[in-house]
Scaffold this active site. Structure first.
Site, mmCIF file in Angstrom:
data_model
loop_
_atom_site.group_PDB
_atom_site.id
_atom_site.type_symbol
_atom_site.label_atom_id
_atom_site.label_comp_id
_atom_site.label_asym_id
_atom_site.label_seq_id
_atom_site.Cartn_x
_atom_site.Cartn_y
_atom_site.Cartn_z
ATOM 1 N N GLU A 168 13.977 -18.178 37.484
ATOM 2 C CA GLU A 168 12.772 -17.335 37.397
ATOM 3 C C GLU A 168 12.151 -17.086 38.773
ATOM 4 O O GLU A 168 11.016 -17.499 39.039
ATOM 5 C CB GLU A 168 11.745 -17.964 36.458
ATOM 6 C CG GLU A 168 12.204 -18.011 35.017
ATOM 7 C CD GLU A 168 11.115 -18.481 34.056
ATOM 8 O OE1 GLU A 168 10.157 -19.123 34.510
ATOM 9 O OE2 GLU A 168 11.249 -18.211 32.850
ATOM 10 N N GLU B 100 16.628 -18.700 27.686
ATOM 11 C CA GLU B 100 15.678 -19.712 27.221
ATOM 12 C C GLU B 100 14.832 -19.154 26.092
ATOM 13 O O GLU B 100 14.354 -18.021 26.161
ATOM 14 C CB GLU B 100 14.703 -20.096 28.341
ATOM 15 C CG GLU B 100 15.297 -20.805 29.516
ATOM 16 C CD GLU B 100 14.217 -21.134 30.551
ATOM 17 O OE1 GLU B 100 13.027 -21.141 30.208
ATOM 18 O OE2 GLU B 100 14.582 -21.354 31.713
#
Ligand code: GAL
Length: 658
Positions: free
Chosen positions: A155, A308
């Site tokens: 991220e 995720e």
């Protein structure tokens, strides 16, 4: 040919999650593997995302023994590994010995270690250490049989306003503008005496006086930040590629995250992956999921990876709710329906310590008997059952929604007319209308080839390049239908307002003679229009006489002026219609453009998606419901044939092959 997700899935759906075994004694690893095998479908784990201090406990040291044992253990048990580079969380020694690796915020404050992502994208020292550990990981594990894919960093999101970043910003600007005159012109520095006489005078948009910052500087800083983070990604990607050219590489996006130009990034990835955490209490959580999934699929131009999701609650909202029974399964199937060939979680085993100890895992604190693991086990088996039919399957959409990060960045400047106008909300409102109308929807960049679509929807593109305007015009000229929301085509590539408040070619396209004023609305305020109410925004538009059909505002300052204009196949909507009205409007426009919903007569709360040969039906409600599906179909999950109708239980799913 470059590697793709199919090289890792090999005809299955990848199912698993982030696995952080360094948090546990080695005895637990055996139990982990036992539970993974017991949940038959767990075939993939992501290792090493936050392992840097374990792998390199002091500068230059390497401790690979534990990872060797894990890679072997997983391989021996038939579980593939997505191996991460650990570079999103440098060890504390790095910040201590090399303060130049730490980023600074706009106020000049250092972002210290103690959390994560405390690295400066511009730091030569950070990049050197990141390259070295990546090189050694790739050299050591490139030939390991468990390895299926690389996961770079995690991220990417950290901006930096420090001195090394400032120097990099100047280099980036020189490349973009070549001359200071060009930069001064693009940034409009004649305003407030901001003209630059030397490159060295240029800074990141640090804290200035308490009032507004230069929009051009802020926009370019966002562009620069996205590009610098991308450089960090590609540097590591190129290292692992050199060792394993046959294995795909990814980095995980946050959903609809403002910090990365995800169109540009996606081009640099072999696999596009995303992390997705809709709020289980949000009545529109499923639609948020659908939007992110449609966007990710479009970036991937095919199957994508849900890197995720949460089996239960997250722990970073104010109040964190668990997923009611069946919701984890339902949202996982939704991702598969919308093109995912990998369904993974953060994380395998819920932590007992650390900042995320209250964030759920596939194996929660309740352990093997807990609902989280029991649901995961069932889901894994079901995904395994359908994977041969679904994996690699494509989705055809007739509708495309346009979105662009540069436009978002420019439109988000603090000096805009209404801070209530927030692009993600506008985008969500328009996507919701399409989703509720059961119209399958892709996303695209405004300069992409749009010719394969019957209907192009532009919720809001405040900034449009000349090439994008030309693209839209050519699209309509080619006989297709375009519908644009307010604040579209306002600014050019440098965020310079186009004369007339909207690009002249677009005004002509919609039949607008003069755009006199923008009339933003207060929170909760609505404006009456013929047949519906508008929210958020309205406009004082004088139409070109006789050019366009219009739906007028009713009452108030704008009484009688057009809220909606239509000229031929081009529509302009100058307010945000309330949800039902926007859905009715878009359904009508879509029908006129020859676009059909996935199924007719679907009950509210049921989502239908076609992927390849399969029809997915998803019940987002808590009540049992019967759906009409003419003909006889094979229900892959139930293992039976169904004729003309199928009944879905609470949060139920059917996957039908006709
Ligand atoms: C993601 C992140 C994971 C974990 C998760 C919690 O943003 O990549 O490491 O923090 O959120 O929801």
């Amino acid at each position: 040919m470059k590697p793709a997700l199919a090289d890792a899935t090999r005809g299955r759906i990848l199912f698993g999650g982030d696995y952080n075994p360094e948090q546990w004694p080695e005895e637990t690893w055996q139990d982990d593997v036992r539970l993974m095998k017991q949940a038959r479908g767990v075939n993939s784990v992501t290792l090493g995302v936050f392992s840097w201090s374990r792998l390199e406990p002091e500068p230059g040291a390497r401790e690979f023994g534990w990872l060797d044992r894990l890679m072997d253990l997983l391989h021996d048990n038939g579980i593939g590994v997505v191996l991460a580079t650990p570079t999103s969380s440098p060890p504390p020694w790095m910040g201590r010995l090399h303060p130049d690796t730490l980023p600074r915020d706009a106020d000049g404050h250092i972002e210290w270690w103690g959390g994560r992502q405390h690295f400066s994208h511009s730091s030569a020292t950070y990049r050197r250490y990141a390259a070295a550990i990546t090189e050694d990981l790739a050299a050591r594990y490139g030939t390991h049989p468990a390895l299926t894919m690389w996961h770079i960093n995690n991220e990417y999101c950290t901006a930096d306003h420090g001195d090394e970043a400032a120097a990099a910003f100047r280099r980036w600007l020189r490349q973009r503008y070549t001359t200071l005159d060009a930069l001064n012109s693009a940034w409009g520095t004649a305003f407030w005496s901001q003209g630059y006489d030397t490159w060295d005078g240029i800074l990141p948009p640090r804290r200035a006086h308490h009032y507004l910052k230069n929009p051009g500087q802020v926009l370019d800083f966002r562009r620069f930040t996205s590009d610098m983070l991308l450089e960090c990604y590609t540097a590591e990607r190129d290292i692992v590629r050199r060792h394993t050219p046959h294995l795909p590489v990814t980095t995980n996006f946050m959903p609809l995250w403002i910090g990365q130009d995800a169109w540009r990034w996606a081009r640099e990835e072999d696999v596009v992956s995303v992390d997705l955490y809709p709020d289980p209490r949000d009545p529109l959580g499923a639609q948020h999921g659908a939007l992110v999934q449609d966007l990710t699929r479009s970036q991937a131009r095919g199957p994508w990876m849900l890197m995720e999701q949460a089996a239960g609650p997250v722990n970073w909202r104010g109040v964190n709710h668990p997923k009611p029974r069946g919701l984890n399964r339902l949202w996982s199937f939704q991702a598969v329906a919308r093109g995912a060939d990998a369904v993974c979680y953060f994380q395998w085993r819920q932590s007992r310590q650390g900042a995320e100890k209250f964030h759920s895992g596939m194996v929660g604190h309740a352990g093997e008997q807990g609902r989280a693991y029991q649901e995961v086990r069932q889901l894994g088996a079901e995904l395994e059952r359908i994977s041969g039919d679904v994996s690699g399957g494509r989705i055809d959409a007739d509708v495309v929604v346009l979105h662009d990060w540069h436009s978002w960045w420019a439109g988000a400047h603090e000096g805009r007319l209404s801070t209530l106008v927030d692009l993600p909300e506008v985008l969500t409102a328009w996507h919701r209308a399409l989703w509720e109308a059961h119209l399958t929807t892709d996303f695209a960049h405004p300069e992409h080839d749009l010719s394969g679509y019957r209907l192009v929807v532009v919720p809001q593109l405040y900034l449009l390049t000349d090439a994008a305007v030309a693209n839209l015009l050519a699209y309509v000229r080619g006989g297709s239908t375009l519908v644009c929301g307010f604040l579209t085509g306002v600014a050019d590539e440098d965020d310079r307002v186009r004369t007339g408040g909207m690009d002249a070619r677009l005004r002509e396209l919609f039949g607008i003679r003069t755009l006199h004023e923008w009339w933003p609305l207060e929170a909760g305020e609505t404006v009456a229009c013929e047949g519906f109410r508008g929210t958020l925004w309205s406009e004082e538009i004088e139409p070109e006489p006789g050019a366009a059909e219009t739906v007028p505002y009713r009452g108030g300052e704008l009484d009688g002026l057009p809220a909606v204009l239509r000229r031929g196949r081009a529509w302009y909507v100058s307010t945000l219609p309330e949800p039902d009205a926007l859905r009715t409007l878009l359904s009508g426009i879509a029908a006129g453009a020859g676009v059909r919903p996935v199924l007719d007569g679907l009950p509210a709360g049921v989502e239908a998606v076609r992927r390849g040969e399969l029809l997915f039906l998803l019940n987002h409600g808590r009540e049992q419901i019967t759906v009409q599906v003419p003909g006889t179909h094979h229900d892959l999950l139930g293992g039976t044939d169904v004729t003309d109708e199928v009944t879905l239980g609470r949060h139920g799913v059917a996957v039908l092959r006709s």
